[in-house]
Design an enzyme around this catalytic site. Sequence first.
Site, short mmCIF file in Angstrom:
data_model
loop_
_atom_site.label_atom_id
_atom_site.label_comp_id
_atom_site.label_asym_id
_atom_site.label_seq_id
_atom_site.Cartn_x
_atom_site.Cartn_y
_atom_site.Cartn_z
N TYR A 26 0.85 -1.20 0.00
CA TYR A 26 0.00 0.00 0.00
C TYR A 26 0.89 1.25 0.00
CZ TYR A 26 -4.08 2.83 1.50
OH TYR A 26 -5.09 3.75 1.60
N LYS A 50 0.83 4.04 -2.90
CA LYS A 50 0.37 5.40 -2.55
C LYS A 50 1.51 6.41 -2.66
CE LYS A 50 -3.97 4.39 -1.63
NZ LYS A 50 -5.05 4.83 -2.53
P1 NAD Z 1 -13.63 1.28 0.33
O1 NAD Z 1 -12.97 -0.06 0.39
O2 NAD Z 1 -14.68 1.57 1.33
O3 NAD Z 1 -14.21 1.52 -1.15
C1 NAD Z 1 -13.40 1.27 -2.28
C2 NAD Z 1 -14.27 1.12 -3.52
O4 NAD Z 1 -13.37 0.83 -4.61
C3 NAD Z 1 -15.27 -0.05 -3.46
O5 NAD Z 1 -16.54 0.41 -3.87
C4 NAD Z 1 -14.71 -1.08 -4.43
O6 NAD Z 1 -15.70 -1.84 -5.09
C5 NAD Z 1 -13.96 -0.18 -5.42
N1 NAD Z 1 -12.92 -0.90 -6.17
C6 NAD Z 1 -11.99 -1.78 -5.68
N2 NAD Z 1 -11.27 -2.29 -6.68
C7 NAD Z 1 -11.73 -1.73 -7.83
C8 NAD Z 1 -11.37 -1.86 -9.20
N3 NAD Z 1 -10.40 -2.69 -9.60
N4 NAD Z 1 -12.05 -1.12 -10.11
C9 NAD Z 1 -13.03 -0.29 -9.73
N5 NAD Z 1 -13.44 -0.13 -8.44
C10 NAD Z 1 -12.77 -0.84 -7.50
O7 NAD Z 1 -12.44 2.37 0.44
P2 NAD Z 1 -12.43 3.85 1.09
O8 NAD Z 1 -12.03 3.72 2.51
O9 NAD Z 1 -13.64 4.60 0.72
O10 NAD Z 1 -11.15 4.45 0.34
C11 NAD Z 1 -11.22 5.12 -0.90
C12 NAD Z 1 -9.82 5.55 -1.31
O11 NAD Z 1 -9.23 6.35 -0.30
C13 NAD Z 1 -8.86 4.38 -1.54
O12 NAD Z 1 -8.00 4.66 -2.62
C14 NAD Z 1 -8.09 4.31 -0.25
O13 NAD Z 1 -6.83 3.71 -0.40
C15 NAD Z 1 -7.99 5.78 0.11
N6 NAD Z 1 -7.77 5.99 1.54
C16 NAD Z 1 -8.66 5.52 2.46
C17 NAD Z 1 -8.39 5.69 3.81
C18 NAD Z 1 -9.31 5.19 4.89
O14 NAD Z 1 -8.91 5.25 6.07
N7 NAD Z 1 -10.51 4.73 4.60
C19 NAD Z 1 -7.20 6.34 4.21
C20 NAD Z 1 -6.33 6.79 3.23
C21 NAD Z 1 -6.62 6.61 1.89
#
Ligand code: NAD
Length: 255
Positions: free
Chosen positions: A153, A157
């Site tokens: 990750y 990132k």
């Molecule tokens: P989540 O897991 O709740 O949602 C992710 C979505 O991406 C899901 O709807 C999934 O179906 C979709 N997805 C996964 N693989 C895919 C693919 N190959 N093609 C199309 N869609 C796909 O994640 P989240 O927590 O809402 O995070 C969203 C973004 O923010 C991510 O990139 C994550 O790395 C980043 N982020 C999240 C956090 C956190 O704490 N939640 C922190 C830092 C960064």
Amino acid sequence: MGRLDNKVAIITGAAQGIGECTARLFAKEGAKVIIADLNEEKGREIAQSIGPDARFFKLNVTDYENWKACIAYTKQEFGKLNVLINNAGISYRKDIATTSVEEWDRTIAINQTGIFYGMQLAIEEMRTNGEKCSIANASSIEGLVAESAFFAYCAAKGAVTLMTKAAALYCGENRLSIRVNSVHPGYIITPMAYDDARQNGQTIEEYSKEFIGKHPIGYLGKPEDIAYGYVYLSSDEAEFVSGTSLAIDGCYTAQ
Ligand code: NAD
């Protein structure tokens, strides 16, 4: 008047979590949105609940041809593309000793290569549309500082942080009306956090209690905190903002 009136946006990973919240807020602010996600059932449900300003497109961000079709669908439904939010992502709580080759490949494919595909094809489309355009990429606090528990990750990132800057420079140097920025969320309570808690053998309450300690502000984030960042970066309010890394992290990376 909405902050995103007349904008057409593709939001990847918008079937839940931060992406869903961003899609709902974008529509509220006047944008037309494409919910682009692998999860067809939830994605269609969300598009329907938003109404005529939203459509669902089944996108796998690791598939270049699928991306082309998504952009063509966006133009067919809403006439143009102004905004791309490269939000789709996955995470494994695995350090360098325990990350499998499959986990590494999948993380890089979705979190890094998917963003390259989306940016390249969106720039190709946006460069000739004569309007102000914007791309925002989901990085993370782990794209700015490392955590041993998230080896692959961090790799993806971290790459997104500099891919964003290189693409922003390209657009600037070529006088394209396209801004490119990255967003770096701290820990946000979404389905990904529930999954991470599970991988850590914790309930969400135990998980929250442990990780609040890493955020000097004293609480974890919610999807809206990030969605408002995307609204700002995608709006013309941010027309001088490009190549930046916007941390929305309750002081996590200020330490
Ligand atoms: P989540 O897991 O709740 O949602 C992710 C979505 O991406 C899901 O709807 C999934 O179906 C979709 N997805 C996964 N693989 C895919 C693919 N190959 N093609 C199309 N869609 C796909 O994640 P989240 O927590 O809402 O995070 C969203 C973004 O923010 C991510 O990139 C994550 O790395 C980043 N982020 C999240 C956090 C956190 O704490 N939640 C922190 C830092 C960064």
